[in-house]
Scaffold this motif. Structure first.
Motif, mmCIF file in Angstrom:
data_model
loop_
_atom_site.group_PDB
_atom_site.id
_atom_site.type_symbol
_atom_site.label_atom_id
_atom_site.label_comp_id
_atom_site.label_asym_id
_atom_site.label_seq_id
_atom_site.Cartn_x
_atom_site.Cartn_y
_atom_site.Cartn_z
ATOM 1 N N UNK A 1 0.843 -1.193 0.000
ATOM 2 C CA UNK A 1 0.000 0.000 0.000
ATOM 3 C C UNK A 1 0.881 1.247 0.000
ATOM 4 N N UNK A 2 0.539 2.226 -0.820
ATOM 5 C CA UNK A 2 1.409 3.386 -1.034
ATOM 6 C C UNK A 2 1.075 4.578 -0.137
ATOM 7 N N UNK A 3 0.185 4.401 0.814
ATOM 8 C CA UNK A 3 -0.301 5.560 1.577
ATOM 9 C C UNK A 3 0.812 6.312 2.301
ATOM 10 N N UNK A 4 0.655 7.640 2.279
ATOM 11 C CA UNK A 4 1.528 8.550 3.017
ATOM 12 C C UNK A 4 0.620 9.521 3.749
ATOM 13 N N UNK A 109 -8.791 6.427 -3.400
ATOM 14 C CA UNK A 109 -8.007 5.861 -4.495
ATOM 15 C C UNK A 109 -6.674 6.587 -4.662
ATOM 16 N N UNK A 110 -6.720 7.926 -4.634
ATOM 17 C CA UNK A 110 -5.492 8.700 -4.842
ATOM 18 C C UNK A 110 -4.465 8.428 -3.740
ATOM 19 N N UNK A 111 -4.954 8.269 -2.506
ATOM 20 C CA UNK A 111 -4.037 8.048 -1.386
ATOM 21 C C UNK A 111 -3.510 6.617 -1.363
ATOM 22 N N UNK A 112 -4.414 5.642 -1.481
ATOM 23 C CA UNK A 112 -4.013 4.248 -1.311
ATOM 24 C C UNK A 112 -3.369 3.654 -2.560
ATOM 25 N N UNK A 113 -3.755 4.132 -3.737
ATOM 26 C CA UNK A 113 -3.218 3.552 -4.975
ATOM 27 C C UNK A 113 -2.126 4.418 -5.595
ATOM 28 N N UNK A 114 -2.310 5.721 -5.544
ATOM 29 C CA UNK A 114 -1.336 6.622 -6.182
ATOM 30 C C UNK A 114 -0.275 7.140 -5.223
ATOM 31 N N UNK A 200 2.471 9.660 11.929
ATOM 32 C CA UNK A 200 3.065 9.675 10.590
ATOM 33 C C UNK A 200 3.027 8.260 10.030
ATOM 34 N N UNK A 201 2.311 8.086 8.912
ATOM 35 C CA UNK A 201 2.149 6.777 8.279
ATOM 36 C C UNK A 201 2.828 6.776 6.928
ATOM 37 N N UNK A 202 3.691 5.773 6.709
ATOM 38 C CA UNK A 202 4.332 5.557 5.417
ATOM 39 C C UNK A 202 4.128 4.094 5.046
ATOM 40 N N UNK A 203 3.204 3.831 4.129
ATOM 41 C CA UNK A 203 2.921 2.455 3.746
ATOM 42 C C UNK A 203 2.373 1.667 4.917
ATOM 43 N N UNK A 204 3.132 0.663 5.382
ATOM 44 C CA UNK A 204 2.713 -0.165 6.510
ATOM 45 C C UNK A 204 3.461 0.183 7.796
ATOM 46 N N UNK A 231 6.607 3.024 17.758
ATOM 47 C CA UNK A 231 6.228 2.385 16.501
ATOM 48 C C UNK A 231 4.795 1.856 16.654
ATOM 49 N N UNK A 232 3.871 2.433 15.897
ATOM 50 C CA UNK A 232 2.456 2.049 15.976
ATOM 51 C C UNK A 232 2.029 1.233 14.754
ATOM 52 N N UNK A 233 2.996 0.651 14.052
ATOM 53 C CA UNK A 233 2.707 -0.055 12.815
ATOM 54 C C UNK A 233 1.751 -1.228 13.013
ATOM 55 N N UNK A 234 1.720 -1.789 14.211
ATOM 56 C CA UNK A 234 0.834 -2.922 14.470
ATOM 57 C C UNK A 234 -0.644 -2.540 14.277
ATOM 58 N N UNK A 235 -0.966 -1.268 14.432
ATOM 59 C CA UNK A 235 -2.343 -0.830 14.248
ATOM 60 C C UNK A 235 -2.793 -0.943 12.789
ATOM 61 N N UNK A 236 -1.855 -0.891 11.877
ATOM 62 C CA UNK A 236 -2.193 -0.954 10.454
ATOM 63 C C UNK A 236 -2.518 -2.364 10.012
#
Length: 238
Positions: A1-4, A109-114, A200-204, A231-236
């Protein structure tokens, strides 16, 4: 996933001006890859004034800012945006207008795909999550659904406040309100971010930033405190 994503609790921190407390984080997040930010002022009634305030803040940071309400097509504006900033105000009004303008799916779409950078503050942070069920705002209008953009698989409570043991107020605390929400099955985790806190979220990957800590609420569990830098990555993955 490309989300930022840069999800900010509040636009104005006590003792500073609009976005001053997080301007370094915004500049670090956007860097020199973005020249123009598309602003969504739907959470407040006076969109012209709101856009003027946001424009000055972003120009001071070195970016151009265009407001979506000044565009002939909100859908096309989102499709062509380099980055998106959704400001605070009333979450119900904001989400209703996102639905009215038919841009909920397009933003997602723009956030998750682009990988379009998304900056949210307060209400703008609320709508980035699963739903707006954990907002602090009054339902002054009724959106067609409480389901939000779903850019992350949990909810956030911006402006989270701890119980004040010296207060004589007898109403429910924020913690009690969130626990009431978790009395219902399938209610996702809720991250209470205090004023000055940023996720701050970058991908996963997700990291807590800012100057204050956060408190995590999960159904059937005791709340857990997380400090800046956690590190809160586990929430994703929830």
């Amino acid at each position: 996933m490309m989300r930022r994503l840069l999800l900010i609790s509040n636009s104005t921190l006590y003792g500073s001006g609009y976005l001053e407390h997080c301007k370094d984080r915004i500049k670090e997040f956007l860097a020199d890859k973005v020249k123009t930010v598309l602003f969504v002022p739907y959470a407040l009634h006076n969109r012209d004034e709101y856009a003027s305030i946001a424009r000055k803040a972003y120009e001071d940071m070195g970016y151009n800012l265009e407001s979506i309400h000044e565009k002939s097509s909100a859908v096309n504006a989102v499709r062509n945006a380099e980055a998106l900033f959704i400001g605070g105000g009333n979450t119900f009004r904001l989400l209703k207008t996102l639905y009215d303008e038919n841009i909920v799916d397009e933003i997602r779409r723009r956030v998750l795909e682009d990988g379009m950078p998304y900056i949210g503050s307060s209400a703008g942070t609320n709508v980035s999550t699963v739903s707006i069920n954990t907002t602090n705002d009054m339902p002054i209008v009724y959106p067609p659904s409480f389901n939000a953009l779903g850019l992350v698989p949990f909810n956030i409570n911006p402006h989270y406040q701890d119980p004040d043991p010296s207060s004589k107020h007898m109403g429910e605390t924020r913690e009690q309100r969130i626990k009431q929400y978790h009395e219902y099955e399938d209610s996702p985790a809720v991250l209470g971010i205090r004023e000055g806190c940023i996720l701050h979220v970058e991908g996963d990957k997700a990291i807590l930033k800012g100057v204050t800590n956060a408190r995590l609420f999960e159904r059937g569990k005791e709340p857990v405190e997380y400090v800046t830098g956690s590190d809160m990555s586990f929430l994703l993955k929830s």
